[in-house]
Design a protein around this motif. Structure first.
Motif, PDB file in Angstrom:
ATOM      1  N   ASP B  78      -2.482   7.904  10.856  1.00 55.37           N
ATOM      2  CA  ASP B  78      -2.270   7.236   9.563  1.00 55.37           C
ATOM      3  C   ASP B  78      -1.902   8.213   8.457  1.00 55.37           C
ATOM      4  O   ASP B  78      -2.134   7.967   7.299  1.00 55.37           O
ATOM      5  CB  ASP B  78      -3.450   6.344   9.153  1.00 55.37           C
ATOM      6  CG  ASP B  78      -4.782   6.945   9.509  1.00 55.37           C
ATOM      7  OD1 ASP B  78      -4.806   8.155   9.778  1.00 55.37           O
ATOM      8  OD2 ASP B  78      -5.787   6.219   9.517  1.00 55.37           O
ATOM      9  N   ILE B  79      -1.257   9.319   8.851  1.00 54.33           N
ATOM     10  CA  ILE B  79      -0.975  10.372   7.876  1.00 54.33           C
ATOM     11  C   ILE B  79       0.012   9.930   6.802  1.00 54.33           C
ATOM     12  O   ILE B  79      -0.189  10.184   5.615  1.00 54.33           O
ATOM     13  CB  ILE B  79      -0.485  11.648   8.588  1.00 54.33           C
ATOM     14  CG1 ILE B  79      -0.228  12.765   7.595  1.00 54.33           C
ATOM     15  CG2 ILE B  79       0.744  11.404   9.438  1.00 54.33           C
ATOM     16  CD1 ILE B  79      -0.143  14.114   8.243  1.00 54.33           C
ATOM     17  N   ILE B  80       1.078   9.247   7.186  1.00 54.20           N
ATOM     18  CA  ILE B  80       2.068   8.816   6.198  1.00 54.20           C
ATOM     19  C   ILE B  80       1.621   7.503   5.569  1.00 54.20           C
ATOM     20  O   ILE B  80       1.633   7.324   4.354  1.00 54.20           O
ATOM     21  CB  ILE B  80       3.448   8.619   6.864  1.00 54.20           C
ATOM     22  CG1 ILE B  80       3.955   9.962   7.365  1.00 54.20           C
ATOM     23  CG2 ILE B  80       4.422   7.980   5.891  1.00 54.20           C
ATOM     24  CD1 ILE B  80       5.364   9.911   7.888  1.00 54.20           C
ATOM     25  N   GLN B  88       3.633  -1.900   0.356  1.00 53.61           N
ATOM     26  CA  GLN B  88       4.460  -1.105   1.264  1.00 53.61           C
ATOM     27  C   GLN B  88       3.842  -1.080   2.662  1.00 53.61           C
ATOM     28  O   GLN B  88       4.536  -1.185   3.658  1.00 53.61           O
ATOM     29  CB  GLN B  88       4.623   0.317   0.731  1.00 53.61           C
ATOM     30  CG  GLN B  88       5.616   0.395  -0.425  1.00 53.61           C
ATOM     31  CD  GLN B  88       5.537   1.731  -1.145  1.00 53.61           C
ATOM     32  OE1 GLN B  88       4.475   2.337  -1.262  1.00 53.61           O
ATOM     33  NE2 GLN B  88       6.675   2.199  -1.635  1.00 53.61           N
ATOM     34  N   ARG B  89       2.506  -0.960   2.697  1.00 50.14           N
ATOM     35  CA  ARG B  89       1.832  -0.978   3.990  1.00 50.14           C
ATOM     36  C   ARG B  89       2.089  -2.286   4.721  1.00 50.14           C
ATOM     37  O   ARG B  89       2.340  -2.300   5.927  1.00 50.14           O
ATOM     38  CB  ARG B  89       0.326  -0.840   3.809  1.00 50.14           C
ATOM     39  CG  ARG B  89      -0.117   0.555   3.527  1.00 50.14           C
ATOM     40  CD  ARG B  89      -1.613   0.567   3.383  1.00 50.14           C
ATOM     41  NE  ARG B  89      -2.030   1.841   2.823  1.00 50.14           N
ATOM     42  CZ  ARG B  89      -3.273   2.139   2.524  1.00 50.14           C
ATOM     43  NH1 ARG B  89      -4.226   1.259   2.717  1.00 50.14           N
ATOM     44  NH2 ARG B  89      -3.579   3.320   2.043  1.00 50.14           N
ATOM     45  N   SER B  95       7.090  -4.608   9.974  1.00 46.70           N
ATOM     46  CA  SER B  95       8.292  -4.131  10.656  1.00 46.70           C
ATOM     47  C   SER B  95       7.973  -3.369  11.943  1.00 46.70           C
ATOM     48  O   SER B  95       8.881  -3.022  12.693  1.00 46.70           O
ATOM     49  CB  SER B  95       9.116  -3.246   9.718  1.00 46.70           C
ATOM     50  OG  SER B  95       8.339  -2.160   9.301  1.00 46.70           O
ATOM     51  N   THR B  96       6.700  -3.074  12.219  1.00 47.02           N
ATOM     52  CA  THR B  96       6.377  -2.371  13.465  1.00 47.02           C
ATOM     53  C   THR B  96       5.536  -3.192  14.432  1.00 47.02           C
ATOM     54  O   THR B  96       5.625  -3.004  15.636  1.00 47.02           O
ATOM     55  CB  THR B  96       5.605  -1.063  13.182  1.00 47.02           C
ATOM     56  OG1 THR B  96       4.472  -1.361  12.384  1.00 47.02           O
ATOM     57  CG2 THR B  96       6.482  -0.049  12.480  1.00 47.02           C
ATOM     58  N   LEU B 162       1.475  -9.629   0.974  1.00 48.92           N
ATOM     59  CA  LEU B 162       2.780  -9.534   0.321  1.00 48.92           C
ATOM     60  C   LEU B 162       2.945 -10.617  -0.729  1.00 48.92           C
ATOM     61  O   LEU B 162       3.474 -10.390  -1.806  1.00 48.92           O
ATOM     62  CB  LEU B 162       3.891  -9.688   1.357  1.00 48.92           C
ATOM     63  CG  LEU B 162       4.468  -8.419   1.967  1.00 48.92           C
ATOM     64  CD1 LEU B 162       5.688  -8.750   2.797  1.00 48.92           C
ATOM     65  CD2 LEU B 162       4.829  -7.424   0.861  1.00 48.92           C
ATOM     66  N   MET B 163       2.447 -11.834  -0.401  1.00 44.68           N
ATOM     67  CA  MET B 163       2.637 -12.949  -1.320  1.00 44.68           C
ATOM     68  C   MET B 163       1.706 -12.867  -2.519  1.00 44.68           C
ATOM     69  O   MET B 163       2.101 -13.132  -3.638  1.00 44.68           O
ATOM     70  CB  MET B 163       2.439 -14.269  -0.579  1.00 44.68           C
ATOM     71  CG  MET B 163       3.657 -14.626   0.282  1.00 44.68           C
ATOM     72  SD  MET B 163       3.397 -15.920   1.506  1.00 44.68           S
ATOM     73  CE  MET B 163       2.131 -16.905   0.856  1.00 44.68           C
TER      74      MET B 163
END
Lengths: 436, 177
Positions: B78-80, B88-89, B95-96, B162-163
């Motif tokens: 979880d470095i980045i 953003q997370r 997306s992954t 997100l919402m």
């Protein structure tokens, strides 16, 4: 497949692995998910059956039965109160020596390592018991936190060891031989730690001042009482593996039962502790097995597509000395160790490294021991050393993450020395297994 | 709210599975110890202990995948990830995490096919025990399904985050395992 296609495929796959890992996707599913895509690419839809059959084959692996049992044994020990008894003994016997409490803490960690296959048990227990006691008696924070982070990591080198079981299962090496291979280097590394702490505190007693309270011999001997049963348990578990009386899996079963009986005799475990130990075993075991499943499926795709073979040929084709390749592999372990858990590192690297090790005529048992010593460093190297986070969670707030990072520097260097010693004198690792 | 309730139900399901099936390790411990005692004290090794324990390991490991995801036990870097904001997370995970979902779907699909075949043909192990294979084979699709549900719960929570901009995932506290 033509070489060009394999080369492109290799680059794409490596890029995808790095991409998904860096974005925080768990290792197990990065490898498993990419295995799905890879299987679709090389075999089409009919290739997907391979994933289900791999999941079944790995999760019914006879060798891996030892994994949940050793994890459970470690979790029971954590709640058994043994750590308190051991620390009391160390305090009474060694408190008056400069640095004695820190030296004793390393010895306790080594004893824990001989009962637990994971590093977190000793680290948490000593962090909660030994650390406050050392700080109260004027030990400097560098030595107090450093000896626990580094000592706790001994858990994977001194047998039993979950990491060695996974390595053995992947590299098809005898678990019993790996365990015995780790014993001498483990004791050596513990002795190096102890020697270092003692010498530093001897020449500069302000770092680890002697305790100015002495105990009678009767008090000293009474403190040994709580350690007898666990001591017998260690001898039993390691003895049956060494003599071949039982397989490591069977030793794990007996060891777990023995640990539970010890905890019940001393009446130190509550029902809630017991349930917590079960739940923690359940999730840790699942974590290990799902990584194995994902990684083995991934390995099948790599092997079938000719990728592992191509990487191996490319490296061998460089005509480097095999020692340079060994160095490069150890360096890779060290770098990966800064970011990943050892279980993930084995799985990412064995498909490539183990065939190389065999092709270069290195002993795979010896390589497994080198890998494990290297993983000791992984537990304590920033930014993502697992033991450092455990330490941060148990230290008082005035000790900062930076203090913990600084505290491990000498210990990483000492681990590096031990690694080089075992590389130079393979007998350190191979003498005991060859006498089995 | 329906989506939140659904997430809670999935969490509860995997917690319940963990509470119940975590006792499997006790069965393993007892049967393996019994095997050693039987061999040395009674001089009569069992022909079932090793094989039964393979099935027990399969049960425990496959069914634990979802619970391990719930308690964030699966090893990851979880470095980045840590340096991104909440939203953003959520975007990163959306997306992954489809990779987990296709992995689980394959396990459910192909695993249930294999289990169904074993059930219909009454397939048994090729050992002295001749143990039916269906009960252990079916753990692969069930385990894959439990993991799939937990992954879907996380994906739904990310969409909610997100919402609404509120942390529904609890990803901020994932640093300590």
């Amino acid at each position: 497949m033509p070489l060009m296609e394999v080369t492109i495929l290799t680059i794409i796959i490596i890029a995808l692995v790095i991409f998904f890992l860096l974005l925080g996707l768990p290792v197990a599913f990065t490898l498993g998910g990419l295995a799905v895509l890879g299987a679709l690419y090389v075999w089409g839809f009919k290739g997907l059956y391979m994933l289900a059959s791999t999941a079944y084959a790995e999760s019914t692996s006879f060798i891996l039965i030892a994994v949940p049992l050793f994890i459970f044994m470690a979790n029971i020990l954590r709640y058994s109160g043994l750590a308190d008894d051991l620390y009391e003994m160390v305090y009474k016997w060694m408190g008056r020596i400069p640095g004695g409490l820190a030296v004793g803490t390393v010895i306790i960690c080594a004893i824990f390592a001989a009962m637990a296959g994971i590093s977190s048990v000793a680290t948490v227990s000593m962090g909660l018991i030994a650390l406050p006691s050392m700080l109260k008696r004027g030990y400097k924070k560098e030595i107090a936190t450093g000896c626990i982070s580094a000592g706790g990591a001994l858990g994977i080198l001194i047998p039993p060891s979950i990491i060695m079981i996974i390595y053995g299962a992947m590299a098809e090496v005898s678990i019993g031989k790996l365990f015995m291979g780790g014993l001498v280097p483990g004791i050596l590394l513990s002795a190096i730690f102890c020697g270092y702490i003692f010498l530093r505190c001897f020449f500069n007693p302000r770092i680890g001042p002697p305790v100015d309270h002495s105990f009678s011999w009767a008090e000293k001997f009474r403190s040994v009482k709580g350690v007898i049963l666990p001591g017998l348990l260690i001898v039993l578990v390691l003895g049956v593996i060494y003599s071949g009386a039982a397989t490591p899996t069977e030793a794990a079963g007996i060891g777990a039962l023995g640990a539970l009986i010890c905890a019940l005799i001393y009446r130190k475990i509550s029902f809630k502790d017991f349930r917590d130990a079960l739940l923690s075993t359940f999730s840790l075991n699942a974590m290990v097995l799902w990584i194995v499943v994902g990684a083995v499926a991934f390995t099948h795709v790599l092997a079938y597509a000719g990728i592992s073979g191509m990487i191996k040929d490319a490296i061998l084709g460089l005509h480097l000395s095999r020692w340079w390749i060994l160095f490069a592999m150890q360096f890779t372990f060290f770098i990966l160790g800064m970011f990943l858990d050892p279980a993930g590192i084995i799985m990412l690297t064995t498909p490539i490294f183990v065939p190389l090790v065999r092709a270069l005529n290195f002993d795979p048992v010896w390589f497994g021991v080198l890998f494990t010593i290297n993983m000791e460093m992984a537990y304590i190297t920033p930014p993502f050393g697992f033991n450092l986070f455990i330490m941060k969670a148990v230290v008082p707030p005035e000790i900062l993450m930076g203090d913990i990072y600084r505290s491990i520097i000498p210990f990483v260097a000492l681990q590096g020395i031990a690694l080089i010693m075992v590389i130079l004198w393979p007998g350190l690792a191979l003498w005991l297994p060859s006498s089995m | 709210m329906f989506v939140k309730r659904l997430g809670t139900v999935i969490d509860k399901l995997n917690s319940w599975v963990a509470k119940f099936f975590s006792y499997v390790v006790i069965v393993m411990m007892v049967t393996i110890s019994y095997e050693v005692v039987a061999r040395y004290l009674f001089n009569a090794p069992t022909d079932w202990s090793g094989e039964i324990n393979q099935y027990l390991l399969c049960t425990m490991s496959m069914l634990g995948g979802g619970y391990a995801l719930l308690v964030d036990q699966h090893v990851r870097v979880d470095i980045i990830y840590r340096y991104f904001s909440l939203k953003q997370r959520a975007v990163i995970e959306l997306s992954t995490w489809w990779l987990i979902i296709i992995f689980c779907l394959v396990l459910v699909w192909k695993g249930s096919g294999a289990a169904f075949d074993a059930l219909v043909s009454g397939k048994r192990s090729m050992s002295i025990l001749e143990f039916p294979l269906f009960p252990s084979l079916v753990m692969v699709p069930i385990g894959g399904g439990l993991l799939l549900l937990q992954a879907l719960a996380r994906v739904l929570r990310n969409i909610l985050t997100l919402m609404t901009g509120v942390d529904e995932v609890g990803s901020g506290k994932s640093l300590f395992h």
